[in-house]
Scaffold this active site. Structure first.
Site, short mmCIF file in Angstrom:
data_model
loop_
_atom_site.label_atom_id
_atom_site.label_comp_id
_atom_site.label_asym_id
_atom_site.label_seq_id
_atom_site.Cartn_x
_atom_site.Cartn_y
_atom_site.Cartn_z
N ASP A 183 40.18 37.86 36.36
CA ASP A 183 41.51 38.42 36.61
C ASP A 183 41.35 39.92 36.84
O ASP A 183 41.29 40.69 35.88
CB ASP A 183 42.43 38.22 35.40
CG ASP A 183 42.77 36.76 35.15
OD1 ASP A 183 43.57 36.21 35.92
OD2 ASP A 183 42.25 36.18 34.18
N ARG B 132 39.58 43.65 34.32
CA ARG B 132 38.42 43.10 33.59
C ARG B 132 37.13 43.87 33.88
O ARG B 132 36.43 44.27 32.98
CB ARG B 132 38.21 41.63 33.97
CG ARG B 132 39.44 40.75 33.82
CD ARG B 132 39.88 40.59 32.40
NE ARG B 132 40.87 39.53 32.27
CZ ARG B 132 41.82 39.50 31.37
NH1 ARG B 132 41.94 40.48 30.51
NH2 ARG B 132 42.67 38.50 31.30
N ARG C 172 52.59 43.61 36.07
CA ARG C 172 51.63 42.84 36.87
C ARG C 172 52.26 42.38 38.18
O ARG C 172 51.55 41.97 39.09
CB ARG C 172 51.16 41.62 36.07
CG ARG C 172 50.43 41.98 34.78
CD ARG C 172 50.26 40.75 33.90
NE ARG C 172 49.43 39.75 34.55
CZ ARG C 172 49.44 38.46 34.23
NH1 ARG C 172 50.28 38.01 33.30
NH2 ARG C 172 48.65 37.62 34.86
N LYS D 51 49.58 33.76 42.60
CA LYS D 51 50.03 33.16 41.35
C LYS D 51 51.36 33.78 40.91
O LYS D 51 51.72 34.86 41.39
CB LYS D 51 48.95 33.33 40.26
CG LYS D 51 48.60 34.78 39.93
CD LYS D 51 47.43 34.86 38.96
CE LYS D 51 47.17 36.29 38.53
NZ LYS D 51 46.03 36.43 37.61
N HIS D 52 52.15 33.11 40.06
CA HIS D 52 51.96 31.83 39.40
C HIS D 52 53.03 30.89 39.96
O HIS D 52 54.20 31.08 39.65
CB HIS D 52 52.11 31.97 37.90
CG HIS D 52 51.24 33.02 37.30
ND1 HIS D 52 51.56 34.38 37.32
CD2 HIS D 52 50.04 32.94 36.66
CE1 HIS D 52 50.60 35.07 36.71
NE2 HIS D 52 49.67 34.22 36.30
N HIS E 278 51.63 32.09 27.51
CA HIS E 278 50.46 32.08 26.64
C HIS E 278 50.88 31.67 25.22
O HIS E 278 50.09 31.10 24.47
CB HIS E 278 49.82 33.46 26.56
CG HIS E 278 49.21 33.94 27.84
ND1 HIS E 278 49.94 34.55 28.82
CD2 HIS E 278 47.94 33.87 28.30
CE1 HIS E 278 49.15 34.86 29.83
NE2 HIS E 278 47.93 34.46 29.53
N ASP F 171 46.72 27.44 35.72
CA ASP F 171 46.55 28.56 34.81
C ASP F 171 45.77 28.00 33.60
O ASP F 171 45.56 26.78 33.50
CB ASP F 171 47.92 29.10 34.38
CG ASP F 171 47.87 30.58 34.00
OD1 ASP F 171 46.77 31.08 33.72
OD2 ASP F 171 48.93 31.23 33.99
#
Length: 548
Positions: free
Chosen positions: A84, A92, A153, A183-184, A196, A268
């Site tokens: 990601d 990352r 994001r 996404k998503h 999450h 996901d």
């Protein structure tokens, strides 16, 4: 290409076929014994890397190369190696990559060319580190300021900004060498629940989604997007029983048939609580393949990977993925899912000397010529962009926005301005512009001096902002400028003598840009977002941290 992908797929054992549909994580920066055992046991089609796996540039190159070597040694197809790398709060890879601001910052520029450059450079640099699967861009429209997980994001709150800048990012990323993922699907922007941590429910009809959420997805797919990630969200007016990830109605009827998407569908992370706490007994790995997905994404290893492989193996042996369609044709949708992934691996050119089929491109001269030309085109474009330092400084500066109205920086006079900022980069820029910085604890002594009319503060959180606002209320004749790097979806009280500059990003480049713009003498435009109302409660931060 289709024939070759089918030839490779048909030569796989049942265990290899099932393994290809699963992507897993590994625990460290090297291919340690745990990673080695996982690869041998699961036989995955790909590996997802997180911050814990990604060290210095040399370490990343060693890791990705060794992963492919281990795959070859175990008779596996080359891995799709993903991460990601959205920029901003989801960043990352830290070394060997250009530090662009996050999606919302890029979106605020409103410029498609900036979106495309950020996508291209990010993708190119990841590919040069051995990654080939980029889980970006986010096409969700963050039109709900209470959203705890998408937030900055997203490229914006309006459909046009997301459809233009985010779709341009995907186009650039596709040219850069990695396979980008939009996404998503079908949209995670209008929710107050982080998937999450819980199961979001959006009570919108398909007609509602077609007017807003689906617009950027549709535009991106029409523009050639090749991979989509599903959302763990229930849309009861479309499918009352299952979230999008497990819904045949959403993944096959809407995405495949209505939007005519023929690329890769990846889920996901299946460990997210939206799935793991609500649908575990329904065999989510099996359901998502039956729904139309090609890849089951896991962000762990060990027992979870064993469980998903076991449920998929059991279903495959029982023939649950095989049926005869309306035209009388025998179908094996798990095998079709694998073939689609293998074809994409062939198209990406990742069957190199470290792969199980090092000479596969010799069989198809057109493909070999295409890959050679594509690599040259990528390298030439990157070389050209490098002469402008990838426009990172310009993009950062272009993204700075003001609230609640435009800020006229020409009225900021260095000799009358005092800075109480903490961020070292911001302090450095202000110092170079002859603006004095002093410790915040000395505010009380300086505020009595008539010399200074303007005070500058920096913030990353709502408590900091509220503290500065309370100070401003005590000194209504002084001008307070708060330079905020965190999420803008917090309380930003509108006080006569308080103005905000927003960067939507906490990168070093974003802090530098705040300082440069503040001292530019130019007018900074107002932010174009749906922000919190005074009555709204600030959303929790969700599973993603606000800082790097």
């Amino acid at each position: 290409m289709d024939e070759k992908a089918w030839s490779i797929t048909n030569n796989m054992s049942e265990e290899e076929l099932v393994g290809q549909t699963i992507h897993i994580a590994i625990p460290s920066k090297t291919v340690d014994q745990i990673a080695l055992d996982e690869i041998k046991q699961t036989k995955p089609g790909g590996i997802i890397l997180f911050g814990k796996n990604l060290g210095k540039k040399e370490e990343i190159l060693s890791l990705t190369e060794n992963l492919q070597i281990v795959g070859k040694q175990n008779g596996l197809q080359p891995f799709l190696i993903s991460t990601d790398q959205e920029g901003g709060r989801v960043f990352r890879v830290q070394d060997g990559i250009t530090h662009y601001p996050g999606a919302m910052a890029v979106g605020q520029t409103g410029k498609k060319e900036w979106g495309e450059i950020v996508g291209f450079v990010t993708s190119y640099e990841l590919r040069s580190l051995g990654l080939n699967f980029l889980f970006a861009p986010v096409l969700d429209i963050n039109n709900n300021p209470l959203n705890p997980v998408i937030n900055t994001r997203s490229f914006g709150s309006d459909v046009n900004r997301v459809s233009e800048v985010a779709v341009a990012y995907e186009k650039g990323a596709r040219a850069g060498g990695c396979l980008p993922v939009i996404k998503h699907f079908p949209g995670h922007g209008d929710t107050t629940v982080d998937s999450h941590l819980g199961l979001p429910i959006i009570n919108k009809s398909l007609e509602d989604l077609e007017k807003l959420e689906l617009v950027p997805f549709k535009q991106s797919i029409q523009g050639g997007a090749e991979a989509v990630m599903s959302a763990h969200i229930v849309y009861p007016k479309i499918d009352p029983n299952f979230p999008a990830t497990l819904s045949k109605t959403i993944l096959t009827d809407v995405l495949r048939k209505s939007l005519q998407f023929d690329g890769i569908i990846i889920t996901d992370a299946m460990e997210m609580h939206a799935i793991s706490k609500n649908y575990e007994k329904d065999r989510p790995g099996v359901l998502t393949i039956l729904a139309g997905a090609n890849i089951v994404l896991l962000t762990s290893w060990g027992e979870t990977a064993k469980k998903f492989k076991a449920q998929l193996m059991d279903a495959y042996k029982k023939g649950e993925f095989r049926f005869v369609d309306k035209e009388g044709k025998e179908r094996d949708i798990l095998k079709e899912a694998v073939q689609k992934q293998i074809r994409k691996k062939l198209e990406l050119g990742i069957y190199d000397a470290n792969s199980i089929l090092p000479t596969v491109y010799e069989e198809n001269q057109k493909q070999k010529e295409f890959l050679t030309a594509w690599e040259k085109e990528r390298n030439d474009r990157y070389t050209t962009l490098s002469k402008s330092l990838f426009f990172a400084k310009e993009i950062n500066e272009d993204s700075i926005r003001a609230y609640p109205k435009v800020v006229k920086t020409s009225q900021i006079l260095p000799e009358q301005t005092l800075s109480f900022v903490k961020n070292p980069k911001l302090k450095e820029v202000l110092k170079s512009k002859k603006i004095q910085s002093v410790p915040a604890k000395s505010f009380g002594s300086y505020v009595k001096q008539k010399t200074y009319t303007t005070y500058i503060f920096d913030s990353t959180s709502e408590p900091e902002i509220l503290y500065f606002v309370n100070l401003a209320k005590k000194f209504p004749n002084k001008r307070f400028l708060i330079l905020h790097g965190g999420t803008p979806f917090i309380q930003l009280p509108e006080i006569q003598n308080v103005e905000y500059l927003l960067s939507f990003s906490l990168t070093v480049g974003s802090w530098e840009a705040l300082g440069v713009k503040l001292t530019s003498g130019k007018e900074i435009p107002k932010v174009d977002l749906i922000l919190l109302t005074k009555e709204s409660k600030t959303p929790s931060k969700g599973a993603f941290p606000e800082s790097l």
